[in-house]
Design an enzyme around this catalytic site. Structure first.
Site, short mmCIF file in Angstrom:
data_model
loop_
_atom_site.label_atom_id
_atom_site.label_comp_id
_atom_site.label_asym_id
_atom_site.label_seq_id
_atom_site.Cartn_x
_atom_site.Cartn_y
_atom_site.Cartn_z
N ASN A 35 0.82 -1.21 0.00
CA ASN A 35 0.00 0.00 0.00
C ASN A 35 0.85 1.26 0.00
OD1 ASN A 35 0.85 0.42 2.66
ND2 ASN A 35 -0.97 -0.51 3.55
N ILE A 36 0.17 2.41 0.06
CA ILE A 36 0.83 3.70 -0.11
C ILE A 36 1.86 3.98 0.98
CG2 ILE A 36 -1.11 4.69 -1.35
CD1 ILE A 36 -1.88 6.14 1.28
N CYS A 46 -8.13 -2.54 -6.29
CA CYS A 46 -7.35 -2.66 -5.06
C CYS A 46 -8.30 -2.38 -3.92
CB CYS A 46 -6.13 -1.73 -5.07
SG CYS A 46 -6.45 -0.03 -5.55
N ASP A 68 -9.87 1.31 -2.90
CA ASP A 68 -10.82 2.24 -3.51
C ASP A 68 -10.61 2.35 -5.01
OD1 ASP A 68 -12.60 3.09 -1.54
OD2 ASP A 68 -11.09 4.39 -0.64
N TRP A 88 -8.02 3.66 -6.92
CA TRP A 88 -7.46 4.85 -7.56
C TRP A 88 -5.94 4.95 -7.41
CZ3 TRP A 88 -11.50 7.49 -4.13
CH2 TRP A 88 -11.10 7.49 -2.79
N ASP A 89 -5.29 3.99 -6.80
CA ASP A 89 -3.84 3.99 -6.70
C ASP A 89 -3.24 2.83 -7.49
OD1 ASP A 89 -3.45 6.30 -5.12
OD2 ASP A 89 -4.02 5.22 -3.32
N ARG A 90 -3.16 1.65 -6.89
CA ARG A 90 -2.61 0.49 -7.57
C ARG A 90 -3.41 0.12 -8.82
NH1 ARG A 90 -2.11 -2.52 -1.81
NH2 ARG A 90 -3.96 -1.21 -1.55
#
Length: 730
Positions: A296-297, A360, A362, A364-366
């Site tokens: 994760n981030i 992933c 939500d 909007w990243d991975r």
């Protein structure tokens, strides 16, 4: 642009001058020396105030920047048109035979505030079904199309995680939507015969005109591969019969649609504590789910901090970056995982002729990383300068990557310090908000308590604990209440903002780094050069343009960004010759090796992007024992010479060191079986793997992706187990 600022006062007895040292977000360093202590402190205080006390986006440079010709004559806001891009992919009101339609259910952004206005969904699914399906997906980010393959009509779709929870909640509408997506190529035939794209014509022209470009064949290397999930060869499949007459025969693969959950398996299951989680494959029959184990981030942010630590003071000393610290950062491991995940998705669509749904937490990243990289591999149009701009606009800006939250444009007091006097209590290894110890489920439940005790009736403003992506939205109105009065036009640009340092993460940076890896491996297949990627990262943080200042399309529209700011693409298009790759060959011909439509990242060849960090290539990628930045994972029983397709053949990271890369797939699930760490379904005692699960693992092994799934010896990264199990809700 300031990543960290240090003020070094100089006591009179030291006979040294006071100084201020700046580290910028593009990894450049500046040092200012002063004669007067008072002057140095005044400048330091001014820099800190101008960086941290703006409080509003409309006080950034982008809202006052006035470009000079020829940049002024270009309007980069007009480059991306959603309907035009969907038409390029063969989807419009006149093209109804592809099985897709453009829905306007979100045209006012009330259905899903973080999604684009236009959503492409299966033609058989009504907006009424979408209304019910939206309640089952986090933030109503339902499965929607991002890419349709012009040859086999297979798709890449994206979404957020489902609201499964511990009770195993399900949604018939969501299941119907996913089933309809996976059925869009049933009975569809490509009527055009393959024709090569001659040299001199651009890939976008051959893709826009589907009548002539549907030929951009995806049958790359089928003769050399054993790609079916059942282990069959091409010859076996040619002799097999189809169960349905209207289903087209697929040579080289058996269709096996896939749901890709980018998270580590344990993390996905831990999310059930807050009413979220992952799909129960019992209700999505005929498909398989693969967990990719991409961290994760928070893990990514700490990894980059370790890279920066490895280069600490290297700009003012003759010493090169600390190679051991570079290795320990795990940065190249993360980039390798992204590329391997994209490899899996691209091969599933282009070679296996199957559909892939990516999510992933939500989404909007991975999800943005994997979706965009997969399309780069599949479609040569996205490897042109204009096509790459369209890709970033579509998969990052339009689909709601949280650029404002992830980039920290308004600065933070924690990024300033006076030597020997902490300002803001910076701690590079904390700040993630992680409660306590290393047990993922304990952390999940502890974090869930605060969520469940919080009274919040608005779905949009619900601070859902997912992957650090729990930021409340600007619209805090209760569900069903009247909209905000137009007489008080407060938009995302005018609202007071505070940078949350634990939500800052180099997500888009990683995408650009992975794109650099593809460009380095395929230097003739990209129209743009390395400097284009480097300058794009610079302008992500420069705040000179309005493109990246907001979290989603809704915010940009409400803030009138296109009217009040300039597009970042103005900069690049007005200087186009500076960013063109002289080695670029636009020829697309699947019958010629090296000119195929698709490209795939080569395993084990990830390297440091030395130019980005302002270092010489030999300093970061040259010979240095085993310190190349990506860990070697070997097994004492590994027979390299017998590895299929050379998937575990020693490859070189940088210029000298052979490495073995670990598999990115950490778990697999179908309606009948589950394989891998953290999965909840297991074969019965003594039963071993069923034929279906064995075939599934064999299929992924043939794709050179899934080696070692379920192996107790698997060691994907050097991080401690606590970091590997870190839950998504910090």
């Amino acid at each position: 642009m300031i990543s960290f600022c240090t003020y070094r006062p100089a006591p009179p007895a030291s006979h040294q001058s006071p100084s201020i040292r700046l580290r910028c977000r593009d990894f450049t360093f500046f040092a200012f020396h002063f004669v007067s202590e008072n002057k140095a402190r005044d400048v330091y205080d001014s820099i800190r105030a101008l960086t941290c006390k703006l409080g509003r986006l409309d006080r950034l440079l982008a809202f006052t920047y006035d470009p000079q010709p020829p940049e002024k004559a270009i309007n980069g806001w007009e480059i991306y048109d959603a309907r035009k891009e969907w038409k390029r992919l063969g989807i419009s009101a006149k093209d109804s035979d592809k099985g897709w339609r453009i829905s306007e259910i979100n045209v006012d952004y009330s259905y899903s505030p973080t999604y684009p206005a236009l959503l492409v969904v299966p033609s058989k699914i009504s907006d009424n079904v979408l209304n019910y399906a939206g309640k089952y997906r986090s933030r109503a980010r339902i499965p929607v199309l991002v890419y349709r393959h012009p040859v086999n009509n297979c798709s890449i779709t994206r979404s957020s995680q489902p609201r499964a929870g511990f009770r195993g909640n399900r949604s018939p509408q969501d299941e119907k939507l996913v089933a309809a997506i996976f059925a869009t190529n049933s009975g569809w035939r490509n009527s055009q015969a393959p024709t090569p794209n001659p040299a001199g014509s651009s890939p976008d022209s051959s893709t826009v005109n589907l009548a002539s470009s549907s030929a951009d064949s995806s049958f790359v290397g089928l003769a050399d591969m054993e790609t079916s999930a059942s282990g069959k060869t091409v010859e076996d499949l040619e002799d097999s019969s189809e169960s349905e007459k209207d289903v087209p025969k697929v040579y080289g693969a058996q269709q096996r649609n896939m749901i890709v959950d980018a998270r580590p398996t344990v993390n996905a299951y831990a999310m059930q504590a807050v009413g979220l989680g992952s799909e129960n494959m019992e209700y999505y029959k005929g498909a398989q789910k693969a967990y990719l184990g991409i961290d994760n981030i928070h893990v990514m942010r700490r990894s980059l901090e370790k890279v920066i630590e490895a280069m600490k003071d290297s700009d003012v000393t003759p010493l090169p970056p600390n190679r051991d610290l570079l290795v320990k950062s795990g940065w190249l491991d993360h980039i390798s995982n992204l590329l391997d995940g994209s490899h899996l998705i691209a091969r599933t669509v282009g070679i296996m002729h199957s559909h892939v749904l990516i999510h992933c937490s939500d989404g909007w990243d991975r999800t943005s990383q994997l979706s965009a990289l997969s399309q780069l591999c599949l479609d040569p149009y996205y490897r042109t300068l204009e096509g790459f701009i369209v890709l970033v606009e579509k998969d990052w800006l339009s689909f709601g990557h949280m650029f404002r939250h992830r980039s920290g444009f308004l600065g933070s007091e924690k990024w300033f310090e006076i030597e020997n006097e902490r300002v803001g209590g910076r701690n590079s290894t904390s700040g993630t908000g992680s409660p306590g110890g290393g047990n993922a489920f304990e952390n999940a439940i502890l974090s869930a308590k605060g969520l469940f005790n919080r009274k919040n009736e608005s779905r949009e403003s619900l601070s859902e604990a997912t992957d650090g992506e729990m930021q409340p939205f600007a619209d805090n109105a209760q569900a069903g209440s009247a909209p905000r009065a137009l007489s008080v036009p407060t938009t995302a640009a005018e609202e007071h903002r505070v940078t949350k340092t634990n939500e800052v993460s180099p997500v888009f940076h990683q995408f650009l780094d992975a794109t650099y890896q593809l460009l380095y491996q395929y230097p003739t297949r990209f129209e743009f050069n390395e400097r284009f990627l480097r300058r794009l990262l610079y302008h992500l943080y420069s705040c000179q343009y309005g493109s990246f200042l907001f979290d989603n399309e809704k915010e940009r529209v409400e803030a009138r960004a296109a009217e009040r700011t300039r597009s970042v693409w103005d900069y690049f298009l007005s200087r186009r010759p500076e960013f063109i790759n002289p080695k670029y060959d636009p020829t697309i011909d699947d019958s010629v090796r090296g000119q195929e439509r698709m490209i795939f990242p080569r395993k084990g060849e990830v390297r440091w992007w030395a130019e980005l960090f302002g270092r010489q290539d030999e300093e970061m990628n040259g010979p240095a024992g085993l310190s190349t930045g990506i860990h070697a994972h070997t097994s004492p029983t590994l027979n390299v010479s017998n590895a299929p397709n050379g998937s575990l053949t020693p490859a070189r990271s940088g210029t000298s060191t052979p490495v073995f890369t670990a598999p990115v797939v950490t778990g697999i699930e179908t309606a009948d079986e589950a394989v891998g760490a953290g999965t909840t379904m297991h074969p019965g005692p003594g039963a071993g793997l069923s034929q279906g699960a064995a075939n599934l693992a064999a299929g992924l092994a043939n794709l050179a992706i899934g080696k070692g799934i379920g192996s107790p010896q698997r060691s994907r990264s050097p991080r401690a187990s606590r970091e590997e199990m870190e839950v998504e809700m910090q």
